[in-house]
Scaffold this motif. Sequence first.
Motif, PDB file in Angstrom:
ATOM      1  N   TYR A 129      -9.113  -7.687  -8.356  1.00  0.00           N
ATOM      2  CA  TYR A 129      -8.564  -8.474  -7.253  1.00  0.00           C
ATOM      3  C   TYR A 129      -7.355  -9.284  -7.726  1.00  0.00           C
ATOM      4  CZ  TYR A 129     -12.960  -7.498  -4.773  1.00  0.00           C
ATOM      5  OH  TYR A 129     -14.021  -6.888  -4.160  1.00  0.00           O
ATOM      6  N   GLN A 130      -7.519  -9.971  -8.848  1.00  0.00           N
ATOM      7  CA  GLN A 130      -6.407 -10.775  -9.360  1.00  0.00           C
ATOM      8  C   GLN A 130      -5.281  -9.900  -9.869  1.00  0.00           C
ATOM      9  OE1 GLN A 130      -6.356 -14.229  -9.054  1.00  0.00           O
ATOM     10  NE2 GLN A 130      -4.183 -13.814  -9.466  1.00  0.00           N
ATOM     11  N   ASP A 131      -5.621  -8.751 -10.483  1.00  0.00           N
ATOM     12  CA  ASP A 131      -4.591  -7.813 -10.920  1.00  0.00           C
ATOM     13  C   ASP A 131      -3.721  -7.390  -9.741  1.00  0.00           C
ATOM     14  OD1 ASP A 131      -5.612  -7.879 -13.493  1.00  0.00           O
ATOM     15  OD2 ASP A 131      -6.708  -5.983 -13.306  1.00  0.00           O
ATOM     16  N   ILE A 132      -4.367  -7.088  -8.615  1.00  0.00           N
ATOM     17  CA  ILE A 132      -3.658  -6.615  -7.425  1.00  0.00           C
ATOM     18  C   ILE A 132      -2.762  -7.715  -6.856  1.00  0.00           C
ATOM     19  CG2 ILE A 132      -3.979  -5.948  -5.019  1.00  0.00           C
ATOM     20  CD1 ILE A 132      -6.475  -4.361  -5.981  1.00  0.00           C
ATOM     21  N   VAL A 133      -3.316  -8.912  -6.736  1.00  0.00           N
ATOM     22  CA  VAL A 133      -2.531 -10.030  -6.201  1.00  0.00           C
ATOM     23  C   VAL A 133      -1.309 -10.291  -7.086  1.00  0.00           C
ATOM     24  CG1 VAL A 133      -2.550 -12.515  -5.746  1.00  0.00           C
ATOM     25  CG2 VAL A 133      -4.460 -11.095  -4.986  1.00  0.00           C
ATOM     26  N   ASP A 134      -1.506 -10.262  -8.391  1.00  0.00           N
ATOM     27  CA  ASP A 134      -0.391 -10.491  -9.317  1.00  0.00           C
ATOM     28  C   ASP A 134       0.655  -9.379  -9.204  1.00  0.00           C
ATOM     29  OD1 ASP A 134      -1.647 -12.778 -10.211  1.00  0.00           O
ATOM     30  OD2 ASP A 134      -2.473 -11.833 -12.022  1.00  0.00           O
ATOM     31  N   PHE A 135       0.188  -8.132  -9.121  1.00  0.00           N
ATOM     32  CA  PHE A 135       1.083  -6.981  -8.996  1.00  0.00           C
ATOM     33  C   PHE A 135       1.944  -7.108  -7.739  1.00  0.00           C
ATOM     34  CE2 PHE A 135       1.181  -2.591  -6.999  1.00  0.00           C
ATOM     35  CZ  PHE A 135       2.262  -2.122  -7.721  1.00  0.00           C
ATOM     36  N   GLU A 136       1.306  -7.386  -6.622  1.00  0.00           N
ATOM     37  CA  GLU A 136       2.046  -7.478  -5.363  1.00  0.00           C
ATOM     38  C   GLU A 136       2.959  -8.699  -5.338  1.00  0.00           C
ATOM     39  OE1 GLU A 136      -1.285  -5.127  -2.627  1.00  0.00           O
ATOM     40  OE2 GLU A 136      -0.895  -7.264  -2.268  1.00  0.00           O
ATOM     41  N   HIS A 137       2.518  -9.793  -5.953  1.00  0.00           N
ATOM     42  CA  HIS A 137       3.363 -10.987  -6.017  1.00  0.00           C
ATOM     43  C   HIS A 137       4.617 -10.711  -6.838  1.00  0.00           C
ATOM     44  CE1 HIS A 137       3.324 -15.691  -6.281  1.00  0.00           C
ATOM     45  NE2 HIS A 137       4.383 -15.207  -5.663  1.00  0.00           N
ATOM     46  N   THR A 138       4.443 -10.007  -7.932  1.00  0.00           N
ATOM     47  CA  THR A 138       5.579  -9.691  -8.804  1.00  0.00           C
ATOM     48  C   THR A 138       6.627  -8.863  -8.081  1.00  0.00           C
ATOM     49  OG1 THR A 138       4.200  -9.776 -10.793  1.00  0.00           O
ATOM     50  CG2 THR A 138       6.275  -8.558 -10.952  1.00  0.00           C
ATOM     51  N   ILE A 139       6.202  -7.815  -7.383  1.00  0.00           N
ATOM     52  CA  ILE A 139       7.201  -6.968  -6.713  1.00  0.00           C
ATOM     53  C   ILE A 139       7.781  -7.663  -5.482  1.00  0.00           C
ATOM     54  CG2 ILE A 139       6.166  -4.859  -7.630  1.00  0.00           C
ATOM     55  CD1 ILE A 139       5.023  -4.260  -4.881  1.00  0.00           C
ATOM     56  N   ALA A 140       6.976  -8.509  -4.830  1.00  0.00           N
ATOM     57  CA  ALA A 140       7.509  -9.275  -3.700  1.00  0.00           C
ATOM     58  C   ALA A 140       8.590 -10.237  -4.178  1.00  0.00           C
ATOM     59  CB  ALA A 140       6.385 -10.033  -2.999  1.00  0.00           C
ATOM     60  N   ASP A 141       8.362 -10.880  -5.325  1.00  0.00           N
ATOM     61  CA  ASP A 141       9.372 -11.778  -5.894  1.00  0.00           C
ATOM     62  C   ASP A 141      10.658 -11.024  -6.242  1.00  0.00           C
ATOM     63  OD1 ASP A 141       7.836 -14.020  -5.645  1.00  0.00           O
ATOM     64  OD2 ASP A 141       7.228 -14.099  -7.760  1.00  0.00           O
ATOM     65  N   ASP A 142      10.531  -9.738  -6.490  1.00  0.00           N
ATOM     66  CA  ASP A 142      11.698  -8.922  -6.814  1.00  0.00           C
ATOM     67  C   ASP A 142      12.370  -8.350  -5.561  1.00  0.00           C
ATOM     68  OD1 ASP A 142      13.374  -7.899  -8.895  1.00  0.00           O
ATOM     69  OD2 ASP A 142      12.518  -5.904  -8.557  1.00  0.00           O
ATOM     70  N   GLY A 143      11.867  -8.733  -4.388  1.00  0.00           N
ATOM     71  CA  GLY A 143      12.522  -8.325  -3.145  1.00  0.00           C
ATOM     72  C   GLY A 143      11.835  -7.246  -2.356  1.00  0.00           C
ATOM     73  N   TYR A 144      10.701  -6.747  -2.831  1.00  0.00           N
ATOM     74  CA  TYR A 144       9.995  -5.693  -2.108  1.00  0.00           C
ATOM     75  C   TYR A 144       9.286  -6.255  -0.874  1.00  0.00           C
ATOM     76  CZ  TYR A 144      10.686  -2.267  -5.841  1.00  0.00           C
ATOM     77  OH  TYR A 144      11.251  -1.393  -6.734  1.00  0.00           O
ATOM     78  N   VAL A 145       9.341  -5.504   0.208  1.00  0.00           N
ATOM     79  CA  VAL A 145       8.592  -5.831   1.422  1.00  0.00           C
ATOM     80  C   VAL A 145       7.291  -5.043   1.371  1.00  0.00           C
ATOM     81  CG1 VAL A 145       8.606  -5.874   3.937  1.00  0.00           C
ATOM     82  CG2 VAL A 145      10.761  -6.083   2.677  1.00  0.00           C
ATOM     83  N   ILE A 146       6.162  -5.721   1.465  1.00  0.00           N
ATOM     84  CA  ILE A 146       4.852  -5.076   1.355  1.00  0.00           C
ATOM     85  C   ILE A 146       4.158  -5.106   2.713  1.00  0.00           C
ATOM     86  CG2 ILE A 146       2.628  -5.070   0.168  1.00  0.00           C
ATOM     87  CD1 ILE A 146       4.005  -6.745  -2.055  1.00  0.00           C
ATOM     88  N   MET A 147       3.772  -3.929   3.201  1.00  0.00           N
ATOM     89  CA  MET A 147       3.048  -3.806   4.468  1.00  0.00           C
ATOM     90  C   MET A 147       1.771  -3.010   4.215  1.00  0.00           C
ATOM     91  SD  MET A 147       6.406  -2.986   6.791  1.00  0.00           S
ATOM     92  CE  MET A 147       7.307  -2.313   5.371  1.00  0.00           C
ATOM     93  N   LYS A 148       0.621  -3.588   4.532  1.00  0.00           N
ATOM     94  CA  LYS A 148      -0.663  -2.964   4.221  1.00  0.00           C
ATOM     95  C   LYS A 148      -1.475  -2.793   5.514  1.00  0.00           C
ATOM     96  CE  LYS A 148      -1.899  -6.232   1.381  1.00  0.00           C
ATOM     97  NZ  LYS A 148      -2.396  -7.092   0.276  1.00  0.00           N
ATOM     98  N   PHE A 149      -1.931  -1.570   5.737  1.00  0.00           N
ATOM     99  CA  PHE A 149      -2.699  -1.255   6.941  1.00  0.00           C
ATOM    100  C   PHE A 149      -4.103  -0.796   6.564  1.00  0.00           C
ATOM    101  CE2 PHE A 149       1.731  -0.636   8.099  1.00  0.00           C
ATOM    102  CZ  PHE A 149       1.810  -1.292   9.318  1.00  0.00           C
ATOM    103  N   PHE A 150      -5.098  -1.313   7.283  1.00  0.00           N
ATOM    104  CA  PHE A 150      -6.452  -0.787   7.161  1.00  0.00           C
ATOM    105  C   PHE A 150      -6.871  -0.253   8.521  1.00  0.00           C
ATOM    106  CE2 PHE A 150     -11.014  -0.658   7.271  1.00  0.00           C
ATOM    107  CZ  PHE A 150     -11.311  -0.042   6.064  1.00  0.00           C
ATOM    108  N   LEU A 151      -7.131   1.069   8.589  1.00  0.00           N
ATOM    109  CA  LEU A 151      -7.529   1.716   9.838  1.00  0.00           C
ATOM    110  C   LEU A 151      -9.047   1.650   9.968  1.00  0.00           C
ATOM    111  CD1 LEU A 151      -4.591   2.592   9.564  1.00  0.00           C
ATOM    112  CD2 LEU A 151      -5.250   4.863  10.400  1.00  0.00           C
ATOM    113  N   HIS A 152      -9.502   0.970  11.008  1.00  0.00           N
ATOM    114  CA  HIS A 152     -10.920   0.643  11.155  1.00  0.00           C
ATOM    115  C   HIS A 152     -11.556   1.397  12.317  1.00  0.00           C
ATOM    116  CE1 HIS A 152     -14.625  -1.449  10.909  1.00  0.00           C
ATOM    117  NE2 HIS A 152     -14.388  -2.342  11.865  1.00  0.00           N
ATOM    118  N   ILE A 153     -12.693   2.053  12.047  1.00  0.00           N
ATOM    119  CA  ILE A 153     -13.520   2.679  13.074  1.00  0.00           C
ATOM    120  C   ILE A 153     -14.981   2.343  12.780  1.00  0.00           C
ATOM    121  CG2 ILE A 153     -11.959   4.598  13.663  1.00  0.00           C
ATOM    122  CD1 ILE A 153     -13.569   6.378  11.770  1.00  0.00           C
ATOM    123  N   SER A 154     -15.822   2.514  13.763  1.00  0.00           N
ATOM    124  CA  SER A 154     -17.244   2.227  13.592  1.00  0.00           C
ATOM    125  C   SER A 154     -17.943   3.382  12.869  1.00  0.00           C
ATOM    126  CB  SER A 154     -17.904   2.012  14.948  1.00  0.00           C
ATOM    127  OG  SER A 154     -17.917   3.229  15.690  1.00  0.00           O
TER     128      SER A 154
END
Length: 256
Positions: A129-154
């Motif tokens: 969890y922390q690895d992922i947050v750090d990874f995404e924070h690092t690339i966001a700081d470098d200018g990357y736009v991050i969009m994450k989708f979770f497709l939910h069904i029952s």
Amino acid sequence: MLEKIDLSKKLSKKQFEAEMPALERRLYDLEKACWDAGIPSVIVFEGWDAAGKGSTVNHLTQHLEPRGFRLYPIRGPRTMEQHLPWLWRFWVKLPNYGQMAIFDRSWYGRVLVERVEKLVAPKLWKRAYQDIVDFEHTIADDGYVIMKFFLHISKKEQGRRFRRLERDPLESWHVQKEDWKHHKHYEEYLEAIEAMLERTQTEWGPWTVVEATDRCWTRHKVFSTIVARLERTLVERGKPLPQAQPEAKPGRRRHA
């Protein structure tokens, strides 16, 4: 969180056909504008088996300039990749500045299937969890736009879709024994998904949960979310928004 999601949301075919062409054209123009501005983006698709990730990604890529994006269908790590830091195989897939990377499944497999199926030790997926947050924070700081989708069904809808696919001789190969195994453990996956959404929801990497029972609603929400995010990013960075383009004539396609 997910128990509060209204999975009955739908969009009529008439409204879908009336609104989607403009969204598709707008996304194409925004992709070009981000290319010109040097703004890279990462789009992540996660979701239940049979929730429509593949068809949604296919629809998305049909309306992008092919020279401006790369699509990565993610499977389990190969032998060589198992001897490297676990995020390495995703670092090397990041797009160049101005380009877009689309991940059909992603680094979130570590805290989903690898967790539930006990493919890694608990200490590894808990640390992820922390690895992922750090990874995404690092690339966001470098200018990357991050969009994450979770497709939910029952669970009921997932089972219905599995059975429908199995009845079709041309589509039955999509459903394997492991898919039914995952279906049996729906509640365990639900717990893992809830933890994933809670622990990796950030200002720089927000999740969009998509009510994926209705295909028209799913695609419309994905497109409108991406369009809104790219428009906001261009404005925030002081870059010009592309002018609205007239509807393209049948048989002709614009190029970046």
